[in-house]
Design a protein around this motif. Structure first.
Motif, PDB file in Angstrom:
ATOM      1  N   SER A  55       0.859  -1.187   0.000  1.00  0.00           N
ATOM      2  CA  SER A  55       0.000   0.000   0.000  1.00  0.00           C
ATOM      3  C   SER A  55       0.889   1.230   0.000  1.00  0.00           C
ATOM      4  CB  SER A  55      -0.899   0.021   1.245  1.00  0.00           C
ATOM      5  OG  SER A  55      -0.119   0.277   2.408  1.00  0.00           O
ATOM      6  N   GLN A  56       0.272   2.389  -0.142  1.00  0.00           N
ATOM      7  CA  GLN A  56       1.026   3.614   0.112  1.00  0.00           C
ATOM      8  C   GLN A  56       1.650   3.531   1.501  1.00  0.00           C
ATOM      9  OE1 GLN A  56      -0.804   7.431  -0.609  1.00  0.00           O
ATOM     10  NE2 GLN A  56      -2.113   6.618  -2.234  1.00  0.00           N
ATOM     11  N   GLY A  57       2.811   4.156   1.665  1.00  0.00           N
ATOM     12  CA  GLY A  57       3.489   4.123   2.947  1.00  0.00           C
ATOM     13  C   GLY A  57       2.631   4.707   4.061  1.00  0.00           C
ATOM     14  N   TRP A  58       2.709   4.111   5.245  1.00  0.00           N
ATOM     15  CA  TRP A  58       1.867   4.509   6.368  1.00  0.00           C
ATOM     16  C   TRP A  58       2.443   5.723   7.083  1.00  0.00           C
ATOM     17  CZ3 TRP A  58       1.841  -1.174   8.522  1.00  0.00           C
ATOM     18  CH2 TRP A  58       1.189  -1.999   7.576  1.00  0.00           C
ATOM     19  N   PHE A  59       1.543   6.480   7.714  1.00  0.00           N
ATOM     20  CA  PHE A  59       1.907   7.721   8.404  1.00  0.00           C
ATOM     21  C   PHE A  59       1.363   7.692   9.825  1.00  0.00           C
ATOM     22  CE2 PHE A  59       0.365  12.053   9.578  1.00  0.00           C
ATOM     23  CZ  PHE A  59       1.607  12.653   9.786  1.00  0.00           C
ATOM     24  N   ASP A  60       2.170   8.113  10.781  1.00  0.00           N
ATOM     25  CA  ASP A  60       1.737   8.224  12.179  1.00  0.00           C
ATOM     26  C   ASP A  60       1.941   9.658  12.638  1.00  0.00           C
ATOM     27  OD1 ASP A  60       1.261   8.027  14.950  1.00  0.00           O
ATOM     28  OD2 ASP A  60       2.060   5.999  15.035  1.00  0.00           O
ATOM     29  N   SER A  61       0.868  10.276  13.139  1.00  0.00           N
ATOM     30  CA  SER A  61       0.879  11.697  13.469  1.00  0.00           C
ATOM     31  C   SER A  61       1.335  12.009  14.890  1.00  0.00           C
ATOM     32  CB  SER A  61      -0.536  12.287  13.278  1.00  0.00           C
ATOM     33  OG  SER A  61      -1.467  11.645  14.139  1.00  0.00           O
TER      34      SER A  61
END
Length: 417
Positions: A55-61
């Motif tokens: 998938s598109q790379g994951w992001f953590d805020s």
């Protein structure tokens, strides 16, 4: 970096190959070909993994490390490696270090430490100097250096005029102000959710009211200033209702929820296990139901691991004195995938970039490869063996999770466990 990814199912609604099983050729960090079958005449490294999905790379805020000042909790190097092996290609890092990240030089330090890593580190600068809640920090200077938001991590801004000034000032350069949702005089010395469970355990309670009052106040200030607000880690049903109403009024507000707050209730604290001591505290099943509904209808914009490594000296002590926090990067995918569909899990893990001024990169020929690799099938019990962080304060120990993360391709690098 040249690599041929074989027989990967793409999970990316923005890609022409969504839900298709294909080969992906990556040359010098860029996707050069996507097809049902790709030959490998140049003998590139091939990636063949069981039930491989990308998938598109994951992001953590909301991620905390320790460096500078608390390297015994986590270093930037090991923290970024942990993020990579947990499937994240981008993380926003909080300012709760020693010294607090509150200046141009501090932001530059974080960015330089992360410069050669596969994972993109985006610094969140402190909203107030030293996160003391008294005087605004150098917001514009930090924005110039690369800060993506401003937040005194888990420290509420008690002075409403300071919040007003922050929203007004940051709006001059489209700065994102984050406000921790807790009214300290109401929360007092509470260490868990105020409820029948806190009474039966004899622990001081932190009521839902403390969160909801602060959110209501901030939303009124936001409406007055016409600023840009993010409310991290909401935890109550009424908080979701308040934010839903604010969005209907077209206020510029977003919010997140910590993954553990949609998995566990306050009843977990019956064992006095300090790994369950988090902030905001674990609430009730009614709150969890409202939070999940908020994720489904878009009221809650993103999830976060709220990864916060703490050394054993701050966790393996009497419950009242233990620090708040759990690690969560390693378990984020498996936890979400155990309660949502794969499609929804990936949607949640890839949301939030735009709010922090970052771009998304669909899986398409000509784009830089910024992808997460995983297997959505198979249950396992999370244990110490699954922990990659230096600190071991994991709320998920003993929890059955679903799916395996293999690693990432990002910044012209391949990292696979």
């Amino acid at each position: 970096m040249n690599v041929l990814v074989k027989s990967a199912t793409i999970v990316d609604p923005k890609s022409d190959f969504h839900n298709q099983t294909v080969d992906i050729l990556i040359e010098k960090g860029t996707i050069s070909q996507i097809s049902k079958r790709i030959q490998n005449p140049k003998n590139y490294k091939e990636i063949r993994l069981d039930n491989l999905h990308v998938s598109q790379g994951w992001f953590d805020s909301s991620v905390s490390f320790g460096e500078p000042g608390f390297e015994e909790r986590e270093t930037i190097d090991n923290g970024l490696q942990t993020a990579a092996y947990s499937g994240f290609t981008s993380i926003a890092v909080n300012a709760n270090t020693n010294p607090v990240i509150d200046s141009y030089a501090d932001i530059s330090f974080l960015k330089s430490k992360a410069a050669k890593h596969a994972v993109n580190l985006y610094p969140i600068g402190a909203l107030t100097k030293n996160s003391d809640g008294i005087e605004l920090a150098e917001l514009f200077d930090m924005k110039t250096a690369g800060a993506v938001a401003f937040y005194d991590y888990q420290k509420p801004i008690s002075n409403p005029n300071l919040m007003k000034l922050a929203l007004q000032y940051a709006s001059n350069f489209s700065g994102l102000v984050c406000s921790f949702p807790q009214e300290s005089k109401i929360s007092g010395l509470g260490v868990m959710n105020e409820n029948v469970t806190s009474t039966s355990l004899g622990l001081k309670g932190n009521p839902a009211l403390a969160e909801e009052l602060q959110i209501a106040r901030d939303l009124f200030i936001l409406e007055y200033t016409e600023g840009k607000l993010h409310i991290p880690t909401v935890s109550t049903a009424k908080s979701v209702a308040l934010i839903r109403a604010a969005k209907q009024k077209k206020l510029d507000v977003t919010c997140s929820v910590a993954i553990h707050n949609i998995l566990y209730t306050d009843e977990q604290l019956n064992t006095f296990d300090t790994n369950y001591k988090v902030l905001p505290p674990l609430r009730t099943q009614n709150d969890i139901d409202a939070l999940v509904d908020g994720l489904k209808d878009g009221t809650i914009d993103m999830v976060t691991s709220d990864h916060n490594p703490l050394d054993i000296e701050h966790k393996k002590i009497e419950f009242d004195y233990a620090k708040y926090g759990t690690i969560g990067l390693e378990s984020a995918f498996g936890a979400l995938n155990s309660i949502f569909t794969v499609k929804k899990t990936i949607e949640l893990l890839t949301k939030g970039r735009e709010r922090f001024g970052l771009t998304t990169t669909p899986i398409a020929v000509g784009n830089d490869a910024n992808v997460s690799l995983f297997n959505p099938s198979g249950n396992y019990t999370f244990s110490d063996d699954n922990i990659l962080s230096t600190s071991k304060n994991a709320i998920y120990k003993g929890k059955e999770l679903n799916g395996t993360v293999y690693g990432i391709v990002a910044n012209n690098q391949l990292l696979i466990k």
